[in-house]
Motif scaffolding. Structure first.
Motif, PDB file in Angstrom:
ATOM      1  N   SER A  11       0.830  -1.193   0.000  1.00 54.26           N
ATOM      2  CA  SER A  11       0.000   0.000   0.000  1.00 54.26           C
ATOM      3  C   SER A  11       0.869   1.248   0.000  1.00 54.26           C
ATOM      4  N   ARG A  13       1.332   5.519  -0.310  1.00 52.30           N
ATOM      5  CA  ARG A  13       0.613   6.636   0.317  1.00 52.30           C
ATOM      6  C   ARG A  13      -0.686   6.892  -0.441  1.00 52.30           C
ATOM      7  N   GLU A  75      -2.981   8.163   4.625  1.00 54.45           N
ATOM      8  CA  GLU A  75      -2.084   7.093   5.049  1.00 54.45           C
ATOM      9  C   GLU A  75      -0.749   7.241   4.330  1.00 54.45           C
ATOM     10  N   SER A  77       3.825   6.472   4.786  1.00 51.48           N
ATOM     11  CA  SER A  77       4.848   5.637   5.413  1.00 51.48           C
ATOM     12  C   SER A  77       5.654   6.488   6.398  1.00 51.48           C
ATOM     13  N   ARG A 122       0.611  -2.559   9.978  1.00 55.91           N
ATOM     14  CA  ARG A 122       0.503  -3.722   9.102  1.00 55.91           C
ATOM     15  C   ARG A 122      -0.600  -4.630   9.625  1.00 55.91           C
ATOM     16  N   ASP A 172       3.027  -1.334   4.156  1.00 59.01           N
ATOM     17  CA  ASP A 172       3.289  -0.069   3.484  1.00 59.01           C
ATOM     18  C   ASP A 172       4.586  -0.191   2.683  1.00 59.01           C
TER      19      ASP A 172
END
Length: 190
Positions: A11, A13, A75, A77, A122, A172
């Protein structure tokens, strides 16, 4: 517990918007245009992208995911957090208490969020029937092994169980890069 094989999803950003912020950024009455479906049923990457702006940096063309949510959430990292100059906490999606804000910029305007930026913890999505079959409980703390040249064991992987989920481990980009994992790889719950 038996070894359970789980597909990996990486995933990058992204942004989840509520209706109010969508309209502030893209215009009154605007609706997201699906670009491609995501692995979780009913979820999609939209054609729409935004600029996210922090105190020290910004990222352009950050994908908006659909469908709309009750609260806007960004969202990123940990590496993104440093580059933007904010201290985003590690959280489960939707847990936005005491989180930093950020500025979102779209084609029709901008929104200054007072909160809503997280580093997503996670997690593994389980359909309720799969979780029952494997004896997995919602919010259970799991460990996962990833094979390959940078093989690793990741602890504190949160089980998320729902009738609306499909089996997949979500990492991520920082975690994927550290372990050498890519979309479609297989991890093993140990």
């Amino acid at each position: 517990m038996m070894n359970i094989h789980v597909p990996v999803g990486v995933s990058a950003r992204h942004v989840h918007l509520n209706k109010k912020d969508l309209e502030a950024l893209f215009g009154i009455g605007y609706e997201l245009n699906p670009y491609r479906p995501l692995s979780q049923p009913g979820q999609f990457a939209s054609e729409e992208t935004l600029k996210i702006i922090g105190p020290k940096g910004q990222f352009n063309k950050v994908r908006v995911l659909g469908p709309l949510r009750k609260e806007t959430q960004v969202e990123i990292s940990m590496t993104d957090s440093v580059a933007l100059g904010i201290e985003a906490p590690l959280r489960e999606s939707g847990d936005l208490r005491e989180t930093p804000g950020i500025v979102l910029s779209g084609p029709k305007g901008s929104v200054s969020l007072s909160s809503g930026v997280i580093i997503a913890a996670r997690h593994i999505h389980f359909h309720s029937s799969e979780a029952a079959r494997y004896g997995i409980l919602d919010k259970q703390d799991l460990s996962v092994q990833i094979e390959g040249n940078r093989g690793s064991v990741l602890h504190h992987v949160i089980a998320r169980v729902s009738d609306h989920y499909q089996l997949e481990l979500h990492l991520d980009t920082d975690e994927a890069n550290a372990t050498g994992a890519e979309n479609g790889d297989t991890a093993t719950i140990i």
